[in-house]
Write a protein that holds these residues in place. Structure first.
Motif, short mmCIF file in Angstrom:
data_model
loop_
_atom_site.label_atom_id
_atom_site.label_comp_id
_atom_site.label_asym_id
_atom_site.label_seq_id
_atom_site.Cartn_x
_atom_site.Cartn_y
_atom_site.Cartn_z
N GLY A 58 0.80 -1.23 0.00
CA GLY A 58 0.00 0.00 0.00
C GLY A 58 0.82 1.26 0.00
N MET A 59 1.87 1.31 0.80
CA MET A 59 2.71 2.50 0.91
C MET A 59 4.09 2.08 1.39
N SER A 60 5.08 2.50 0.68
CA SER A 60 6.45 2.15 1.06
C SER A 60 6.93 3.06 2.16
N GLY A 61 8.05 2.68 2.78
CA GLY A 61 8.62 3.51 3.84
C GLY A 61 9.06 4.86 3.32
N LEU A 62 9.53 4.93 2.07
CA LEU A 62 9.94 6.21 1.50
C LEU A 62 8.74 7.13 1.33
N VAL A 120 13.91 7.09 10.77
CA VAL A 120 14.87 6.01 10.52
C VAL A 120 14.15 4.92 9.73
N MET A 121 14.81 4.46 8.67
CA MET A 121 14.22 3.39 7.85
C MET A 121 15.03 2.11 8.02
N VAL A 122 14.33 1.00 8.30
CA VAL A 122 14.98 -0.30 8.45
C VAL A 122 14.54 -1.19 7.30
N THR A 123 15.47 -2.05 6.86
CA THR A 123 15.19 -2.95 5.75
C THR A 123 16.10 -4.17 5.85
N GLY A 124 15.64 -5.22 5.26
CA GLY A 124 16.47 -6.43 5.24
C GLY A 124 17.49 -6.42 4.12
N ASP A 125 17.45 -5.39 3.23
CA ASP A 125 18.36 -5.38 2.08
C ASP A 125 18.66 -3.94 1.72
N ALA A 126 19.55 -3.32 2.46
CA ALA A 126 19.91 -1.93 2.22
C ALA A 126 21.01 -1.87 1.18
N ASP A 127 20.86 -0.96 0.22
CA ASP A 127 21.91 -0.75 -0.77
C ASP A 127 22.07 0.74 -1.00
N ALA A 128 23.00 1.08 -1.88
CA ALA A 128 23.30 2.49 -2.10
C ALA A 128 22.11 3.22 -2.69
N THR A 129 21.35 2.54 -3.52
CA THR A 129 20.18 3.19 -4.13
C THR A 129 19.16 3.55 -3.08
N ALA A 130 18.89 2.57 -2.20
CA ALA A 130 17.92 2.84 -1.12
C ALA A 130 18.41 3.96 -0.22
N GLU A 131 19.71 3.97 0.08
CA GLU A 131 20.25 5.01 0.94
C GLU A 131 20.15 6.38 0.28
N ALA A 132 20.39 6.41 -1.05
CA ALA A 132 20.29 7.69 -1.75
C ALA A 132 18.86 8.20 -1.76
N GLY A 189 14.71 12.77 3.14
CA GLY A 189 14.90 13.41 4.45
C GLY A 189 15.04 12.43 5.58
N ILE A 190 15.29 11.16 5.29
CA ILE A 190 15.46 10.14 6.32
C ILE A 190 16.86 10.27 6.92
N ALA A 191 16.96 10.12 8.23
CA ALA A 191 18.24 10.32 8.93
C ALA A 191 19.27 9.29 8.49
N PHE A 192 18.90 8.02 8.50
CA PHE A 192 19.79 6.96 8.03
C PHE A 192 18.97 5.70 7.81
N VAL A 193 19.62 4.72 7.15
CA VAL A 193 19.00 3.44 6.85
C VAL A 193 19.75 2.36 7.61
N ALA A 194 19.02 1.48 8.27
CA ALA A 194 19.62 0.40 9.06
C ALA A 194 19.13 -0.94 8.52
N VAL A 195 20.02 -1.92 8.60
CA VAL A 195 19.69 -3.28 8.14
C VAL A 195 19.11 -4.04 9.31
N GLU A 243 19.26 5.60 20.36
CA GLU A 243 20.45 6.27 20.88
C GLU A 243 21.21 6.99 19.79
N ARG A 244 21.20 6.41 18.57
CA ARG A 244 21.94 7.04 17.47
C ARG A 244 21.28 8.34 17.03
#
Length: 827
Positions: free
Chosen positions: A763-767, A783-795, A801-807, A820-821
């Motif tokens: 229905g709606m992605s995290g982005l 903060v966005m979490v995913t099981g498969d983070a890559d450079a494209t997703a991070e870009a 405007g997401i602070a960072f991406v975590a696996v 904490e981060r």
């Protein structure tokens, strides 16, 4: 004299046929005059004259083929002349009696019984009359008239003259008719000769031939007018000398022609020679001469030679052009990069330089005369024989097929073969155009395997995403249970095993994800010697002591622009695979060789790489090696030769995916009992290498209570996150529907300090959720979490405007660390 008495027939002519008659008739008249005289001597002389004249008339009859007519004349003349001679006295009377006898004999030989009887009766009457006259003394005195006998003789003489006149007319008419026939036949023969000569002349001119007749004694040469025209000479002066002919021969051809000329003189056999001659106009023509000695002298020395000269300039120009074309074709064949073989009956007749190189032969002698099947893989020989046997058919000729060839050194090549029927050395043969497609086949197999891996990866990625969420739920709940029951509880060990198993499962899922979807690496300039040394130090305690580890480097190599952590993992997998191949109870060695290499076009294409400079890492072991079947599947995901439960089959496939994601290649060479060598090709870089470390950082746990919105489509993870955050002292509001979460945030954006959202949701992605939240509250930390983070997703996350991406790795400590981060250092 025979030629005067017997004129030529049928071409003798009227004069020779009629002259006996013209002479015989006067003689007959002379006999009549002599007989008409009263003297006894005239009568005696008339007999021989009559006989001579009759003989000449008979001779003319024989000359024209009328023998019976001639015999009739002789009979009459013999009887008449005999009668005249009997009238006389002395010895001539006996001759007259002999004439009577001769008349009877001639009649018996050339006529029937009637003429013979008539002759006998005439002789009897004459002889009886003469005897009667003798007995009565009628011819006693010369002065007494002998009218009876005289009249009788005269009657015979006159009859002979009359017959001679009649016969002369008949013979003249017959001779004239015969002469006219002879003339007509002669004209026909001459016309036929002229027509034959004209046909011969036209035929020789049409075939551009001229004849010659050489007198070997004088050196004079008589030639035809057409040969004179060939030589540019006057056709009306066609003759030349032997020396002129020899000097007209081209200087380059003169020695060979002279040799054949002398051989023809020596053997007398027909000889053919082809050579160039200079014409009178300064040009040159090609001549084909066919000569033969036709006459010898008493000492068997040749004195005459005849033959033909043919202008073959047009044929020779075509032949010269053909030979030049053949030379050019041969040059093209010899220099062709395509291996070309010619075979007939399964035997190699020819091969170019490319063919000898393809087959690994030292020279053409190692190929020509050998059986073609000797260079073909045993399993493909029947296919080759069927293909070459069917080549002459229109539907097969030119068709291409692929076969395996075996080089002299035993190496097997994949070869594309195209067969074409040709004429070689005057007989039908088959030309094989062979192209080594081994590199292309390897590249194709590599591409196919890559596509298979991509397909499998797509499937695995979908499964891994859902499976990872389940494992995280199990692991997170196990960690919470461990905290709840304490270390001394009876179930503590079981919970710990659940945690370990789920951690191992998470690692497998991570490997599957890495294999399925190679990430764009976090690249930096890496010094490979340092990285390899770190790998060996890390693995040394885990590898059996009987296995030695070696690193050999030659000249300093360039650094590579790579993700150090991923390369570290790839090398660890290769080293662990090598140790397993040697065995835990065996003695062996694992050797790393690091060097630089420049790939040319062919080598690069075989690896599926671009031409350029690369750094090559070779990992070799002394293990049991692999057969071709095993090696073909070495990089397949989940393929393993280990017993069930001892290997996941992902180590080599992950290494393959990592190297491929870095723009490199990973290939294997192995044989049973000869160990295995893996070679990694990584693009060389010119940047300065940095120190790398693969140690994981452990995040600190925050003790400040924060209001956190947690969004994930997995209900288990949402409930687990709420428990973990609440246990850590944070206030957590969780959602499984991103639309509901957005609506809640729009109602009270100030009630939240942090939004944690999954990337992939229905229905709606995290982005999309992050962008919508930012429109409501721009400074809101997400903060966005995913099981498969890559450079494209991070870009994309940074753009949203997401602070960072975590696996997603461990829900418990990781989730607390995320808070904490975002808010570091707050108590």
């Amino acid at each position: 004299m025979p030629d005067l008495l017997l004129p030529e027939h049928p071409s003798g002519g009227a004069r020779k046929v009629l002259w006996p008659i013209l002479v015989g008739m006067p003689l007959a008249l002379l006999a009549v005059l002599l007989a008409a005289g009263r003297s006894l001597g005239g009568i005696e002389l008339a007999g021989p004259v009559v006989l001579l004249g009759a003989a000449l008339v008979a001779l003319s009859a024989v000359a024209v083929g009328r023998v019976r007519t001639a015999s009739t004349v002789l009979i009459l003349s013999l009887i008449g002349s005999g009668a005249l001679m009997v009238v006389g006295y002395g010895s001539i009377r006996s001759i007259g009696y002999l004439c009577f006898i001769g008349a009877v004999v001639v009649a018996g030989i050339f006529h029937g019984p009637r003429v013979l009887i008539a002759a006998l009766v005439a002789n009897i009457v004459l002889v009886g009359s003469l005897v009667y006259a003798e007995m009565h003394g009628i011819m006693v005195s010369l002065n007494r008239p002998i009218s009876v006998f005289h009249g009788l003789a005269m009657s015979f003489a006159l009859a002979l003259i009359g017959f001679a006149v009649h016969y002369s007319r008949t013979v003249a008419v017959s001779a004239a008719t015969e002469l006219a026939q002879q003339l007509r036949e002669r004209e026909q023969v001459e016309a036929t000769i002229r027509q034959t000569e004209e046909r011969l002349r036209l035929s020789m001119e049409a075939t551009r031939q001229g004849w010659f007749d050489l007198d070997l004694r004088t050196g004079a040469v008589m030639t035809s007018a057409h040969f004179a025209r060939i030589m540019g000479a006057d056709p009306h002066e066609p003759n030349m000398s032997q020396s002129t002919w020899m000097n007209s021969i081209h200087l380059d051809d003169r020695a060979a022609v002279l040799g054949l000329f002398e051989e023809c003189l020596r053997t007398g056999d027909t000889r053919q020679m082809e050579y160039r001659m200079r014409t009178r106009t300064g040009g040159s023509v090609w001549i084909r001469s066919i000569a033969k000695v036709v006459e010898w002298d008493a000492q068997q020395r040749p004195v005459r030679m005849t033959g033909t000269h043919t202008d073959i300039s047009d044929q020779m120009q075509v032949l010269i052009a053909l030979r030049q074309s053949e030379r050019q074709y041969r040059t093209l064949v010899e220099l062709s990069p395509v291996a070309i073989l010619v075979q007939r009956g399964g035997i190699v007749l020819y091969g170019n330089a490319a063919a000898t190189a393809l087959l690994g032969a030292h020279g053409l002698d190692d190929v020509v005369g050998m059986s073609l099947t000797q260079f073909v893989h045993p399993e493909d020989r029947d296919a080759l024989l069927q293909y070459t046997a069917a080549t002459p058919s229109a539907d097969v000729a030119g068709r291409m097929t692929e076969l395996r060839f075996v080089r002299v050194d035993g190496e097997t090549l994949e070869v594309s073969v195209q067969c074409t029927p040709i004429t070689f050395e005057g007989a039908t043969a088959v030309q094989l155009n062979c192209t080594d497609i081994s590199a292309r086949k390897r590249a194709t197999e590599t591409l196919l395997r890559s596509r298979q891996l991509e397909s499998l990866g797509t499937l695995a990625a979908g499964i891994a995403h859902d499976f990872n969420n389940i494992i995280l739920a199990i692991r997170g709940n196990a960690e919470l249970a461990a905290l709840d029951i304490g270390a001394h509880h009876a179930a503590a060990d079981a919970v710990t095993e659940i945690t370990r198993a789920s951690a191992r499962a998470s690692e497998i899922v991570r490997r599957i994800t890495t294999f399925a979807r190679p990430k764009t690496p976090n690249r930096e300039y890496v010094a490979l010697p340092t990285l390899i040394d770190e790998v060996l130090k890390l693995l040394r305690p885990t590898i059996p002591a009987g296995i030695a580890l070696h690193l050999r480097t030659g000249e300093p190599v360039a650094s590579v622009h790579a993700d150090a952590a991923q390369l570290h993992e790839a090398l660890v997998n290769l080293t662990a695979n090598a140790a397993d191949a040697i065995g835990h109870r065996e003695v062996g060695a694992i050797t790393y060789v690091l060097d630089g290499i420049t790939l040319d076009t062919e080598h690069a294409q075989s690896l599926g790489l671009a031409v350029g400079d690369y750094v090559r890492i070779s990992v070799s072991d002394t293990g049991r090696g692999m057969d071709t079947t095993t090696m073909a599947r070495a990089f397949d995901a989940f393929f393993t030769t280990k017993p069930i439960g001892e290997g996941s089959g992902l180590g080599l496939s992950m290494a393959y995916g990592i190297v491929r994601s870095h723009g490199g290649a990973l290939v294997a060479n192995s044989a049973p009992g000869a160990g295995t060598t893996f070679r990694l090709y990584l693009p060389a870089a010119s940047g300065k290498a940095v120190e790398v470390s693969t140690a994981d950082a452990t995040p600190a746990v925050s003790t400040i209570s924060r209001r956190v919105m947690y969004v994930d489509d997995e209900a288990q993870l949402v409930r687990l996150a709420q428990r973990i955050l609440s246990r850590a002292g944070h206030h957590a509001e969780v959602f499984t529907d991103p639309a509901s979460a957005l609506e809640r945030f729009r109602q009270a954006p100030g009630e939240f300090d942090l939004v944690v959202t999954d990337l992939t949701m229905p229905g709606m992605s995290g982005l999309q959720l992050a962008r919508a939240v930012k429109t409501v509250r721009a400074e809101m930390p997400i903060v966005m979490v995913t099981g498969d983070a890559d450079a494209t997703a991070e870009a994309e996350a940074e753009e949203a405007g997401i602070a960072f991406v975590a696996v997603k790795a461990s829900v418990g400590h990781q989730l607390i660390g995320l808070v904490e981060r975002v808010y570091p250092g707050e108590a």
